[in-house]
Design an enzyme around this catalytic site. Structure first.
Site, short mmCIF file in Angstrom:
data_model
loop_
_atom_site.label_atom_id
_atom_site.label_comp_id
_atom_site.label_asym_id
_atom_site.label_seq_id
_atom_site.Cartn_x
_atom_site.Cartn_y
_atom_site.Cartn_z
CG ASP A 59 31.60 -25.76 -11.10
OD1 ASP A 59 32.00 -25.90 -9.93
OD2 ASP A 59 32.00 -24.85 -11.85
CB ALA A 61 27.25 -21.23 -11.86
CE LYS A 110 34.45 -22.01 -12.60
NZ LYS A 110 33.18 -22.36 -11.95
NE ARG A 126 25.93 -14.68 -19.81
CZ ARG A 126 26.57 -14.30 -18.71
NH1 ARG A 126 26.08 -13.34 -17.95
NH2 ARG A 126 27.70 -14.86 -18.38
CB ALA A 160 21.75 -17.43 -18.68
P1 NAP Z 1 28.64 -15.30 -14.19
O1 NAP Z 1 29.02 -16.22 -15.30
O2 NAP Z 1 29.28 -13.96 -14.07
O3 NAP Z 1 27.02 -15.08 -14.28
C1 NAP Z 1 26.38 -14.18 -13.42
C2 NAP Z 1 24.86 -14.32 -13.56
O4 NAP Z 1 24.25 -13.46 -12.57
C3 NAP Z 1 24.30 -13.87 -14.92
O5 NAP Z 1 23.19 -14.67 -15.24
C4 NAP Z 1 23.88 -12.44 -14.62
O6 NAP Z 1 22.86 -11.95 -15.46
C5 NAP Z 1 23.33 -12.59 -13.23
N1 NAP Z 1 23.26 -11.33 -12.51
C6 NAP Z 1 24.29 -10.58 -12.06
N2 NAP Z 1 23.82 -9.47 -11.43
C7 NAP Z 1 22.45 -9.53 -11.52
C8 NAP Z 1 21.40 -8.70 -11.06
N3 NAP Z 1 21.65 -7.57 -10.38
N4 NAP Z 1 20.12 -9.08 -11.29
C9 NAP Z 1 19.85 -10.23 -11.96
N5 NAP Z 1 20.81 -11.07 -12.42
C10 NAP Z 1 22.10 -10.71 -12.21
O7 NAP Z 1 28.87 -16.01 -12.77
P2 NAP Z 1 28.86 -17.57 -12.42
O8 NAP Z 1 30.21 -18.13 -12.55
O9 NAP Z 1 27.75 -18.20 -13.17
O10 NAP Z 1 28.53 -17.51 -10.85
C11 NAP Z 1 27.27 -17.12 -10.39
C12 NAP Z 1 27.19 -17.26 -8.88
O11 NAP Z 1 27.29 -18.63 -8.53
C13 NAP Z 1 28.31 -16.55 -8.10
O12 NAP Z 1 27.74 -15.96 -6.93
C14 NAP Z 1 29.25 -17.68 -7.72
O13 NAP Z 1 29.96 -17.42 -6.53
C15 NAP Z 1 28.26 -18.81 -7.52
N6 NAP Z 1 28.87 -20.13 -7.73
C16 NAP Z 1 28.82 -21.02 -6.71
C17 NAP Z 1 29.37 -22.27 -6.88
C18 NAP Z 1 29.30 -23.25 -5.75
O14 NAP Z 1 30.05 -24.22 -5.79
N7 NAP Z 1 28.44 -23.04 -4.79
C19 NAP Z 1 29.99 -22.63 -8.09
C20 NAP Z 1 30.02 -21.70 -9.13
C21 NAP Z 1 29.46 -20.45 -8.93
P3 NAP Z 1 23.22 -11.15 -16.84
O15 NAP Z 1 23.54 -12.19 -17.86
O16 NAP Z 1 21.97 -10.39 -17.11
O17 NAP Z 1 24.39 -10.25 -16.52
#
Ligand code: NAP
Length: 268
Positions: A99, A127, A63, A151, A124
Site C-alpha cells: 500500500d 491506510a 492487516k 489515534r 489515522a
Molecule cells: P480504518 O483503519 O478503519 O480507518 C478509518 C479512518 O476513517 C479512521 O481515521 C476513522 O477515524 C475515519 N473515519 C471513519 N468514519 C469517519 C467519519 N464519519 N468522520 C471522520 N472520520 C471518519 O480504514 P483504512 O483501512 O485506513 O481504510 C480507509 C479508507 O481507505 C477506506 O475507504 C478504504 O477502502 C480506503 N483504502 C483504499 C486503498 C486503495 O488502494 N485505494 C487502500 C487502502 C484503503 P476514527 O479514528 O475517528 O474512527
C-alpha cells in the site's frame, strides 16, 4: 500458481479480477481467489497459504492481526504495523506492505510532487499509517489530522510525522500542497465529504484514496475549485501490481489491471 486475498467480508474486492487479468496478460498459469476468513480461522488460513499458495493479499480486518502468524516482516511492514501482501518463500511466509509504495506510484503517475512538500492526511487508520510512512520516507513533510485525535497523535509519534489538532487544522489546510483523504468518508456515498468545501487548500492537489465512487464529493469540489485531483483506483492498482511482481517475478501489464479494475467497479 495459487494466489488469493484473505479478509472478511470480501464480496466487494476488485483484486481477483485485477490479478487474474495480470496473470492472463503475462501468460502465467494461475488463479487468484477470494479467501473469506473470519478472525477465529485466521491461523488455519495462514497454514493453508504456507502449504498451498505462492502468496496472498491481506485486507480488513486482518492487516495487523496476521503479523504474529508470519515468519518474517519487511522493514516497511514492521514500521507501518500492517501487512497487505504475503510471499511464500518455500514455506517461509514473509509479510510486506505494498500500500505504501503503491500510493507513491499513484502520485508519481499523476505527476503530483511530494518531495519537500507539505502533505496533510485526513484520517489515522491503517491506510493512513502506510501513506504517512511512504510520504515521510519519500521526503514529504507530513501532517495528520483525525476525528479521534488520540489515534492521530499516536500515529504521529510512532512514525515521526506532525499532528494537527482541530485548532490548527484550518490554517494547515489552507497552506498545504497536497491534501489526502484516507478516511472512509465518501466510500459508497457520493453525498459525503470529510471536508467542507470552504476549507479546501488554496493550491496544489487533493487525493482521495476512496475508489468507489471514482469521483467522490471531495474530488468534485476540489476540481471545481481549480485544484488537481486524484482518486483511489490508481493506488489500488499499483499496490496490486507491486504484489504481483513480488509473487511472480514478472512486471505486470498495469494497463490490463486498470482495465479489469474499472470494469469490475461498474459491477460493484
Ligand atoms: P480504518 O483503519 O478503519 O480507518 C478509518 C479512518 O476513517 C479512521 O481515521 C476513522 O477515524 C475515519 N473515519 C471513519 N468514519 C469517519 C467519519 N464519519 N468522520 C471522520 N472520520 C471518519 O480504514 P483504512 O483501512 O485506513 O481504510 C480507509 C479508507 O481507505 C477506506 O475507504 C478504504 O477502502 C480506503 N483504502 C483504499 C486503498 C486503495 O488502494 N485505494 C487502500 C487502502 C484503503 P476514527 O479514528 O475517528 O474512527
Amino acid at each position: 500458481m495459487k494466489l488469493g486475498i484473505i479478509g472478511f467480508p470480501l464480496s466487494h474486492s476488485l483484486s481477483p479480477v485485477m490479478q487474474q487479468a495480470a496473470l492472463d496478460a503475462a501468460g502465467l498459469e494461475g488463479s487468484y481467489r477470494l479467501l473469506p476468513t473470519q478472525p477465529e480461522f485466521l491461523r488455519a488460513r495462514v497454514q493453508e497459504i504456507r502449504r498451498e499458495f505462492a502468496g496472498a493479499n491481506v485486507t480488513l480486518p486482518h492487516k495487523e492481526a496476521i503479523i504474529p502468524f508470519l515468519d518474517e516482516l519487511s522493514d516497511e511492514a514492521r514500521a507501518i504495523g500492517a501487512v497487505n501482501t504475503i510471499v511464500n518463500r518455500a514455506g517461509l511466509l514473509v509479510g510486506l506492505n505494498t500500500d505504501a509504495p503503491g500510493f507513491l506510484k499513484s502520485l508519481e503517475e499523476a505527476k503530483i510532487a511530494y518531495k519537500h512538500k507539505r502533505v496533510l492526511l485526513l484520517g489515522a487508520g491503517g491506510a493512513a499509517r502506510a501513506i504517512a510512512y511512504a510520504l515521510k520516507k519519500g521526503g514529504a513533510k507530513v501532517l495528520v489530522h483525525n476525528r479521534t485525535a488520540e489515534r492521530a497523535e499516536r500515529l504521529a509519534e510512532e512514525l515521526g510525522v506532525g499532528f494537527l489538532s482541530n485548532a490548527t487544522l484550518s490554517h494547515a489546510l489552507k497552506t498545504c500542497d497536497v491534501l489526502v483523504n484516507t478516511t472512509t468518508v465518501g466510500m459508497k456515498n457520493p453525498a459525503a465529504s470529510p471536508l467542507e468545501a470552504n476549507l479546501l487548500p488554496m493550491r496544489g492537489a487533493v487525493v482521495d484514496i476512496v475508489y468507489n465512487p471514482q469521483t467522490t464529493r471531495l474530488l468534485l469540489e476540489a476540481g471545481n475549485a481549480g485544484l488537481k485531483t486524484l482518486g483511489g483506483l490508481p493506488m489500488l492498482v499499483w499496490q496490486g501490481a507491486l504484489a504481483f511482481e513480488l509473487w511472480t517475478g514478472h512486471k505486470p501489464q498495469v494497463g490490463a489491471m486498470y482495465k479489469a479494475a474499472q470494469t469490475g467497479l461498474k459491477d460493484l
